[in-house]
Each structure stands twice: as structure tokens, then as C-alpha cells.
Design a protein around this motif. Structure first.
Motif, short mmCIF file in Angstrom:
data_model
loop_
_atom_site.label_atom_id
_atom_site.label_comp_id
_atom_site.label_asym_id
_atom_site.label_seq_id
_atom_site.Cartn_x
_atom_site.Cartn_y
_atom_site.Cartn_z
N ARG A 90 0.84 -1.20 0.00
CA ARG A 90 0.00 0.00 0.00
C ARG A 90 0.88 1.25 0.00
NH1 ARG A 90 -2.87 -3.44 -1.15
NH2 ARG A 90 -4.85 -4.10 -0.24
N THR A 94 -2.96 -7.03 8.28
CA THR A 94 -3.82 -5.91 8.65
C THR A 94 -3.06 -4.59 8.57
OG1 THR A 94 -5.08 -7.35 10.16
CG2 THR A 94 -5.32 -4.98 10.44
N ASN A 111 -5.23 1.32 8.40
CA ASN A 111 -6.51 1.88 7.96
C ASN A 111 -7.64 0.86 8.09
OD1 ASN A 111 -5.89 0.10 5.93
ND2 ASN A 111 -5.91 1.61 4.26
N LYS A 112 -7.37 -0.21 8.86
CA LYS A 112 -8.33 -1.28 9.16
C LYS A 112 -8.56 -2.25 8.00
CE LYS A 112 -8.84 0.73 13.10
NZ LYS A 112 -8.14 0.15 14.28
N GLN A 113 -7.84 -2.09 6.91
CA GLN A 113 -7.99 -3.01 5.79
C GLN A 113 -7.25 -4.31 6.09
OE1 GLN A 113 -6.36 -1.64 2.08
NE2 GLN A 113 -7.36 -3.23 0.87
#
Length: 246
Positions: free
Chosen positions: A53, A151, A154-156
Motif C-alpha cells: 500500500r 492488517t 486503515n483497518k484493511q
């Protein structure tokens, strides 16, 4: 010229689309042995977790261990900035290891980032290795599959849980898989044979050295004896001449 320009644009677009599609394949969670992972032996493996990411950090990694091939010994190595929690589960069928009955095995290891700010977790553009000592490795399979969850802050959550099927393309979210090599005769890999060979060579060298040392000592003593004997004969001759002259 226009036709060539259009063809070039189409080709460039095709290449860029291939790069975009195949890029995630290089960024999945994987497991790699430090050396050789032989059946029936112990091994140290690294769970490699890259950050795929651009705007989030990986702050938690969960690795599930195969219950169909339970591992009684699982010891994570301390990783700075991370806390490791080991979860054990009771076995339906106890297993034996080193003459002892094992009734539970590790089913999951969870790493949680403990830092703060830019020092917390795996930042964009970086990866992290999580070393684990595991054993004894099973002897009735050629591969161990570890399903993993990654994980972000950003909680994704990315679920790397899809097993790789032989003869088929790699799935979008492949589960980390550890390939097991054939077990050696002594169950300790090739190093045992190498050590034995080294010991034999060392013993042979010591024997040869001892034999040559003995031979050298004997020759030296023989030469000294000859010299002493010759000196004695010479002394006797001189003494006889002195008596005759007197």
C-alpha cells in the motif's frame, strides 16, 4: 506515421496494463527457509511480509499453522518493534516427540506492531521478516501451507489464504507455502555426514602425524648412537697409543 504512433500507444498501454496487473504478484506474503527444510527435521523459516500500500502501514500479521500436520515446537524470534503471541490448540489425536506424548500444538502466531508514528509497523515501500523455528517437520507431505492475514492501520485486512493448485495459475491471494525436501538417512540433513567425514580425516591426520613423529625420533636416536659409538672407538684408539708410547 499516424498508424505507427497509434500502434506504439496501443503497445505501451498493453505493457502498462500487464505491469499493473502482475505487480501485486510480487508483493504477497511468503515463507522461506533459512537453509534446508527437510522432512522429520527442524528448520528456521522467515515469513516475509511486504507492504503493498502507498498510504497505509502494516501493523498486524497473523499466520495460521496447518492443523492437519501439527507442529509441536514453534518458537518465534524476537523482532524489534513487534510483539509475538503464540496460540496453542489441543490435538484430537496426541502425537509423540522424543518419547513424550504431545497433546497440543501451535495453531497461530500473531505479530502486532508496538511502535508509534512512522516507526510503527511496515511502512510503504518496505518489508519485514518474521523468523520462526519450527519442528519436527512432518514426513508424510511435501508441502506445508500457512494461511496468513495482513492488517493495515486503515483497518484493511488482506487474506492470503488461497492454496496454490498444481498446474494452475497462481491465485490472487496465495497462501504462503513451505516446500519440504527429502529426509536424510540420519534425520539431520547432510551436515551429519560432513561432520563424520571431517572427524575421520582429522583422526587419520593425527595418526599419520604420530607415525611420522615416531619415525623421526627413532632415526635421531640411531644417529646419536652412531656418533657416540664412533667417539668411543676414537677415544679407545688414542688411549692405546698413549700407553704404547709410554
Amino acid at each position: 506515421m499516424k498508424k505507427m504512433s497509434r500502434a506504439a500507444l496501443v503497445g505501451a498501454a498493453a505493457v502498462s496494463s500487464v505491469v499493473l496487473v502482475s505487480a501485486p504478484a510480487f508483493a504477497h506474503v511468503s515463507v522461506q527457509p533459512e537453509g534446508e527444510a527437510a522432512k522429520g527435521d527442524y528448520a528456521v523459516v522467515d515469513f516475509k511480509v511486504p507492504n503493498e500500500r502507498d498510504d497505509a502501514a502494516t501493523t498486524k500479521v497473523e499466520v495460521n499453522f496447518p492443523t492437519e500436520h501439527p507442529l509441536a515446537s514453534v518458537m518465534p524470534e524476537p523482532v524489534p518493534g513487534w510483539k509475538a503471541d503464540v496460540t496453542k490448540t489441543k490435538l484430537d489425536k496426541p502425537m509423540e516427540m522424543h518419547g513424550e506424548k504431545i497433546t497440543e500444538a501451535v495453531s497461530k502466531v500473531t505479530w502486532t506492531a508496538t511502535g508509534s508514528g512512522k516507526d510503527k509497523g511496515v511502512q510503504p515501500g518496505y518489508f519485514q521478516k518474521f523468523p520462526v523455528s519450527i519442528g519436527q517437520l512432518p514426513t508424510d507431505t511435501d508441502q506445508l501451507v500457512f494461511k496468513a492475514l495482513q492488517t493495515y492501520d486503515n483497518k484493511q485486512v488482506v487474506r492470503w489464504i488461497e492454496p496454490q493448485q498444481k498446474g494452475q495459475e497462481e491465485p490472487e491471494f496465495p497462501a504462503p507455502a513451505l516446500e519440504l525436501s527429502a529426509a536424510s538417512d540420519d534425520g539431520h540433513g547432510a551436515s551429519g555426514a560432513s561432520d563424520d567425514g571431517a572427524k575421520k580425516e582429522s583422526a587419520a591426520a593425527a595418526t599419520d602425524s604420530g607415525g611420522s613423529s615416531s619415525d623421526t625420533t627413532a632415526r635421531t636416536l640411531g644417529i646419536v648412537g652412531i656418533v657416540v659409538g664412533a667417539a668411543g672407538v676414537a677415544f679407545g684408539v688414542l688411549a692405546g697409543r698413549r700407553r704404547t708410547n709410554s
